[in-house]
Enzyme design. Structure first.
Site, PDB file in Angstrom:
ATOM      1  N   LYS A  75       0.865  -1.187   0.000  1.00  0.00           N
ATOM      2  CA  LYS A  75       0.000   0.000   0.000  1.00  0.00           C
ATOM      3  C   LYS A  75       0.899   1.234   0.000  1.00  0.00           C
ATOM      4  O   LYS A  75       1.584   1.504   0.995  1.00  0.00           O
ATOM      5  CB  LYS A  75      -0.880  -0.010   1.255  1.00  0.00           C
ATOM      6  CG  LYS A  75      -1.665   1.280   1.466  1.00  0.00           C
ATOM      7  CD  LYS A  75      -2.440   1.259   2.765  1.00  0.00           C
ATOM      8  CE  LYS A  75      -3.034   2.616   3.077  1.00  0.00           C
ATOM      9  NZ  LYS A  75      -3.670   2.666   4.385  1.00  0.00           N
ATOM     10  N   PRO A  93      -0.392   9.938   0.018  1.00  0.00           N
ATOM     11  CA  PRO A  93       0.715   8.979  -0.025  1.00  0.00           C
ATOM     12  C   PRO A  93       1.457   8.901   1.308  1.00  0.00           C
ATOM     13  O   PRO A  93       1.217   9.709   2.211  1.00  0.00           O
ATOM     14  CB  PRO A  93       1.636   9.593  -1.081  1.00  0.00           C
ATOM     15  CG  PRO A  93       1.442  11.072  -0.905  1.00  0.00           C
ATOM     16  CD  PRO A  93       0.026  11.278  -0.424  1.00  0.00           C
ATOM     17  N   GLN A 163      10.177   8.856   6.815  1.00  0.00           N
ATOM     18  CA  GLN A 163       8.877   8.368   6.365  1.00  0.00           C
ATOM     19  C   GLN A 163       9.115   7.161   5.476  1.00  0.00           C
ATOM     20  O   GLN A 163       9.634   7.292   4.376  1.00  0.00           O
ATOM     21  CB  GLN A 163       8.137   9.462   5.607  1.00  0.00           C
ATOM     22  CG  GLN A 163       6.859   9.013   4.926  1.00  0.00           C
ATOM     23  CD  GLN A 163       5.820   8.480   5.897  1.00  0.00           C
ATOM     24  OE1 GLN A 163       5.230   9.236   6.659  1.00  0.00           O
ATOM     25  NE2 GLN A 163       5.595   7.170   5.892  1.00  0.00           N
ATOM     26  N   VAL A 195     -14.798 -17.619  27.470  1.00  0.00           N
ATOM     27  CA  VAL A 195     -14.773 -17.027  28.808  1.00  0.00           C
ATOM     28  C   VAL A 195     -16.220 -16.790  29.215  1.00  0.00           C
ATOM     29  O   VAL A 195     -16.984 -16.137  28.490  1.00  0.00           O
ATOM     30  CB  VAL A 195     -13.955 -15.711  28.810  1.00  0.00           C
ATOM     31  CG1 VAL A 195     -14.167 -14.936  30.095  1.00  0.00           C
ATOM     32  CG2 VAL A 195     -12.478 -16.021  28.604  1.00  0.00           C
ATOM     33  N   THR A 356      -6.698   3.041  10.718  1.00  0.00           N
ATOM     34  CA  THR A 356      -5.962   3.297  11.961  1.00  0.00           C
ATOM     35  C   THR A 356      -6.134   2.221  13.036  1.00  0.00           C
ATOM     36  O   THR A 356      -5.494   2.294  14.084  1.00  0.00           O
ATOM     37  CB  THR A 356      -6.394   4.654  12.565  1.00  0.00           C
ATOM     38  OG1 THR A 356      -7.814   4.646  12.721  1.00  0.00           O
ATOM     39  CG2 THR A 356      -5.990   5.805  11.685  1.00  0.00           C
TER      40      THR A 356
HETATM   41  C1  LIG Z   1     -15.565  -2.501   9.182  1.00  0.00           C
HETATM   42  C2  LIG Z   1     -14.174  -2.453   9.735  1.00  0.00           C
HETATM   43  C3  LIG Z   1     -13.104  -2.215   8.893  1.00  0.00           C
HETATM   44  C4  LIG Z   1     -11.809  -2.124   9.409  1.00  0.00           C
HETATM   45  N1  LIG Z   1     -10.770  -1.848   8.569  1.00  0.00           N
HETATM   46  C5  LIG Z   1      -9.538  -1.688   9.092  1.00  0.00           C
HETATM   47  C6  LIG Z   1      -8.436  -1.361   8.257  1.00  0.00           C
HETATM   48  O1  LIG Z   1      -8.534  -1.273   7.039  1.00  0.00           O
HETATM   49  N2  LIG Z   1      -7.236  -1.178   8.859  1.00  0.00           N
HETATM   50  C7  LIG Z   1      -7.053  -1.297  10.206  1.00  0.00           C
HETATM   51  O2  LIG Z   1      -5.935  -1.098  10.683  1.00  0.00           O
HETATM   52  N3  LIG Z   1      -8.073  -1.622  11.005  1.00  0.00           N
HETATM   53  C8  LIG Z   1      -9.296  -1.820  10.476  1.00  0.00           C
HETATM   54  N4  LIG Z   1     -10.324  -2.160  11.303  1.00  0.00           N
HETATM   55  C9  LIG Z   1     -10.045  -2.411  12.718  1.00  0.00           C
HETATM   56  C10 LIG Z   1      -9.504  -3.820  12.867  1.00  0.00           C
HETATM   57  O3  LIG Z   1     -10.380  -4.749  12.275  1.00  0.00           O
HETATM   58  C11 LIG Z   1      -9.324  -4.189  14.308  1.00  0.00           C
HETATM   59  O4  LIG Z   1      -8.629  -3.172  14.955  1.00  0.00           O
HETATM   60  C12 LIG Z   1      -8.547  -5.456  14.437  1.00  0.00           C
HETATM   61  O5  LIG Z   1      -9.027  -6.486  13.610  1.00  0.00           O
HETATM   62  C13 LIG Z   1      -8.533  -5.919  15.859  1.00  0.00           C
HETATM   63  O6  LIG Z   1      -9.752  -6.486  16.231  1.00  0.00           O
HETATM   64  P1  LIG Z   1      -9.793  -7.104  17.672  1.00  0.00           P
HETATM   65  O7  LIG Z   1      -8.785  -8.193  17.760  1.00  0.00           O
HETATM   66  O8  LIG Z   1      -9.754  -6.025  18.660  1.00  0.00           O
HETATM   67  O9  LIG Z   1     -11.274  -7.716  17.754  1.00  0.00           O
HETATM   68  P2  LIG Z   1     -11.943  -8.980  17.043  1.00  0.00           P
HETATM   69  O10 LIG Z   1     -11.368  -9.249  15.700  1.00  0.00           O
HETATM   70  O11 LIG Z   1     -13.410  -8.743  17.130  1.00  0.00           O
HETATM   71  O12 LIG Z   1     -11.555 -10.209  17.980  1.00  0.00           O
HETATM   72  C14 LIG Z   1     -12.228 -10.450  19.199  1.00  0.00           C
HETATM   73  C15 LIG Z   1     -11.725 -11.759  19.788  1.00  0.00           C
HETATM   74  O13 LIG Z   1     -12.291 -11.930  21.074  1.00  0.00           O
HETATM   75  C16 LIG Z   1     -12.766 -13.253  21.208  1.00  0.00           C
HETATM   76  N5  LIG Z   1     -13.820 -13.265  22.212  1.00  0.00           N
HETATM   77  C17 LIG Z   1     -14.886 -12.438  22.326  1.00  0.00           C
HETATM   78  N6  LIG Z   1     -15.637 -12.807  23.383  1.00  0.00           N
HETATM   79  C18 LIG Z   1     -15.021 -13.875  23.946  1.00  0.00           C
HETATM   80  C19 LIG Z   1     -15.308 -14.731  25.043  1.00  0.00           C
HETATM   81  N7  LIG Z   1     -16.413 -14.576  25.794  1.00  0.00           N
HETATM   82  N8  LIG Z   1     -14.467 -15.742  25.325  1.00  0.00           N
HETATM   83  C20 LIG Z   1     -13.350 -15.944  24.593  1.00  0.00           C
HETATM   84  N9  LIG Z   1     -13.021 -15.165  23.536  1.00  0.00           N
HETATM   85  C21 LIG Z   1     -13.860 -14.164  23.221  1.00  0.00           C
HETATM   86  C22 LIG Z   1     -13.246 -13.619  19.815  1.00  0.00           C
HETATM   87  O14 LIG Z   1     -13.337 -15.023  19.650  1.00  0.00           O
HETATM   88  C23 LIG Z   1     -12.110 -13.001  18.988  1.00  0.00           C
HETATM   89  O15 LIG Z   1     -11.022 -13.908  18.955  1.00  0.00           O
HETATM   90  C24 LIG Z   1     -11.604  -2.285  10.791  1.00  0.00           C
HETATM   91  C25 LIG Z   1     -12.682  -2.544  11.635  1.00  0.00           C
HETATM   92  C26 LIG Z   1     -13.961  -2.618  11.119  1.00  0.00           C
HETATM   93  C27 LIG Z   1     -15.106  -2.856  12.057  1.00  0.00           C
END
Ligand SMILES: Cc1cc2nc3c(=O)[nH]c(=O)nc-3n(C[C@H](O)[C@H](O)[C@H](O)COP(=O)(O)OP(=O)(O)OC[C@H]3O[C@@H](n4cnc5c(N)ncnc54)[C@H](O)[C@@H]3O)c2cc1C
Length: 511
Positions: A75, A93, A163, A195, A356
């Site tokens: 990218k 960029p 950068q 959990v 981000t």
């Molecule tokens: C529409 C969208 C587009 C995005 N695009 C980008 C992008 O282009 N670039 C970027 O940098 N970021 C992007 N993000 C953000 C990025 O997706 C997240 O920051 C990143 O994937 C981290 O997600 P996470 O691990 O916090 O949560 P999640 O991926 O939701 O993971 C949550 C975890 O918790 C576990 N969990 C939940 N409850 C329990 C429980 N009770 N017991 C055990 N385990 C549990 C689940 O199984 C899972 O493993 C985007 C987000 C969204 C919503």
């Protein structure tokens, strides 16, 4: 000693945290990661910041180690389409602005050319590489700019000086799987279980988490990586969440994974296309595109959004499954409370524009290492962490609000509404000044938040919020040096377009 960390959640946040802590502290800290096999991760195609390089280098990973396993691609920029009216585009960029006689080329461009719509192509090399779909690396592996190759080693965002010219797109689910293998090899205890409860002492501090099949998991420090649920930080500890919806309207997304008909047409950039009630991302991975419509449900129903996305990104492919996502936009009042630190979506999310989310994770885990506690749980250390995290998120919020405010687009109820929302006074002041001159650093959000002054200037000019008249001083200066810089940008771009392979050719050589 705090030497027993329990991470709940196995998405990008959970596994980035686990592998980073293990790399930093080795066997001096034991790390357990528990993740549900039932609750899916967010898992949409993902774009990143150029500074993600510090993370991979810290872990000692070369591109060849991880890129082929994560459908990763390069990218070089974000291409903003239709943000200043239909049919327009410009690039944001990873490239700093050159300076001539103490004025940036942005100032000089507005003085000599006056058209903010062509600013990016005159001031930066990267847009030319994007238009020609070039790889930032030569087939032998060398980078197109000198002096930036080679591992950064165990360095952090605080040490970023230059950068770096590109970031990555990758499949977040595949990256989490890759990091799982790495983490387990490093000694992370991996528990696949749900959990079901959180044990707390009389102060409210977490003593253990209960699991369905593995009993209680005890620890000193608990990291909440449970995504938008915020199972520990918001659920058990009741920390309040500050919504940003008053200034940023988008609260939903629908995503599609779309096979790319012609693989060789892989773009080395993310595209953000403005739509009637939000915008669509196109993230080219190796082998397919990740796409998604980010919108506000005040102005568009999920069904309309899905129809719009399908027509835009995958006409005739009704077989592709759509993933509807509700987004929690904002941040926790505090991301670290007692002995619980939230990292990832459980901590903050400001919407996908400018990619981000993963940057927040990287920043948070670096700060967690820097603020790692001992038995005294020094409140000043914890406050210091919370302040750093809050400032990064708030800065990104301001920068993203600027995207909606600086564009003249007001042709639908959604775009008109983006102009009516209240904005921070600092941003209002910046927009006022930016209408008269290209702003300098002193007017921008003052704390580290990942975006440099050139990014703010690029978005202001790209979106059309440009000074009506040039800086008076420039009419008294000899423009020769600026003209030489513009010529150097153009000549450099032509040379690189001729020398570099296509993104597809290079990626195929490493995948
Ligand atoms: C529409 C969208 C587009 C995005 N695009 C980008 C992008 O282009 N670039 C970027 O940098 N970021 C992007 N993000 C953000 C990025 O997706 C997240 O920051 C990143 O994937 C981290 O997600 P996470 O691990 O916090 O949560 P999640 O991926 O939701 O993971 C949550 C975890 O918790 C576990 N969990 C939940 N409850 C329990 C429980 N009770 N017991 C055990 N385990 C549990 C689940 O199984 C899972 O493993 C985007 C987000 C969204 C919503």
């Amino acid at each position: 000693m705090i030497n027993n960390v329990v991470i709940v959640g196995g998405g990008t946040a959970g596994w980035m945290t686990a592998t980073y802590l293990k790399t930093a502290f080795g066997d001096r800290v034991s790390v357990t990661l528990v993740e549900s096999a039932r609750i899916p991760t967010i898992g949409v195609g993902e774009a990143t910041f150029s500074t993600i390089r510090h993370f991979f280098d810290y872990l000692g990973l070369d591109e060849q180690d991880w890129m082929p396993q994560c459908a990763a691609s390069y990218k070089l920029a974000i291409r903003f389409e239709n943000w200043r009216g239909d049919g327009t585009h410009f690039y944001h960029p990873f490239e700093r602005l050159r300076v001539a006689d103490g004025f940036t080329l942005a100032d000089w461009h507005m003085a000599l050319n006056g058209d903010s719509a062509t600013f990016d192509r005159h001031c930066y090399v990267t847009p030319w590489l994007c238009e020609a779909r070039r790889s930032p690396r030569l087939l032998g592996g060398g980078l197109f700019v000198s002096g930036l190759d080679g591992s950064l080693g165990r360095s952090t965002l605080d040490e970023q000086r230059a950068q770096f010219p590109y970031a990555y797109h990758f499949d977040a689910a595949q990256l989490a799987r890759f990091l799982t293998g790495l983490g387990v090899k490093m000694g992370v205890r991996h528990v696949l279980d749900d959990v079901t409860g959180v044990g707390q002492d009389e102060r409210g501090w977490i003593t253990h988490v209960d699991t369905k099949e593995h009993g209680p998991l005890t620890g000193d420090l608990f990291v909440d990586c449970t995504g938008f649920r915020g199972l520990l930080i918001n659920g058990a500890l009741g920390e309040s969440f500050m919504s940003f919806q008053d200034v940023l309207p988008n609260n939903r997304a629908v995503a599609l994974r779309v096979p790319r008909a012609e693989q060789e047409l892989i773009n080395p950039y993310t595209t953000a296309s403005a739509m009637d009630a939000g915008w669509i991302w196109t993230i080219p991975l190796y082998g397919r595109n990740g796409t998604g419509y980010v919108y506000s449900d005040e102005f568009c129903t999920p069904e309309e959004a899905e129809r719009t996305l399908r027509a835009f990104a995958a006409p005739g492919r009704d077989d592709l499954e759509a993933n509807h996502i509700r987004m929690r936009i904002g941040r926790n009042h505090r991301s670290w409370v007692g002995n619980c630190v939230a990292v990832g979506l459980s901590s903050a999310f400001v919407e996908p524009l400018e990619s981000t989310g993963i940057f927040f994770i990287q920043h948070a885990i670096e700060q967690l290492v820097k603020h790692f506690p001992d038995q005294s749980w020094d409140p000043l250390l914890i406050d210091g962490y919370n302040e750093k995290v809050a400032r990064v998120v708030d800065g990104v919020k301001e920068f993203l609000v600027l995207h909606y405010r600086a564009t003249a687009r007001a042709d639908t109820p959604y775009w008109r509404e983006t102009k009516l929302r209240k904005i921070p006074q600092t941003l209002a002041d910046l927009l006022e000044v930016a209408a008269t001159r290209v702003p300098d650093e002193s007017l921008l959000y003052p704390y580290y938040h990942g975006f440099e002054p050139y990014s703010w200037i690029t978005m202001l000019l790209g979106l059309g919020h440009a000074p009506a008249t040039p800086r008076p001083a420039l009419s008294h200066l000899d423009p020769a040096r600026a003209q030489a810089e513009f010529a150097a940008v153009r000549a450099g771009a032509e040379r690189m377009v001729a020398a570099l392979p296509s993104a597809h050719e290079y990626l195929t050589s490493i995948h």
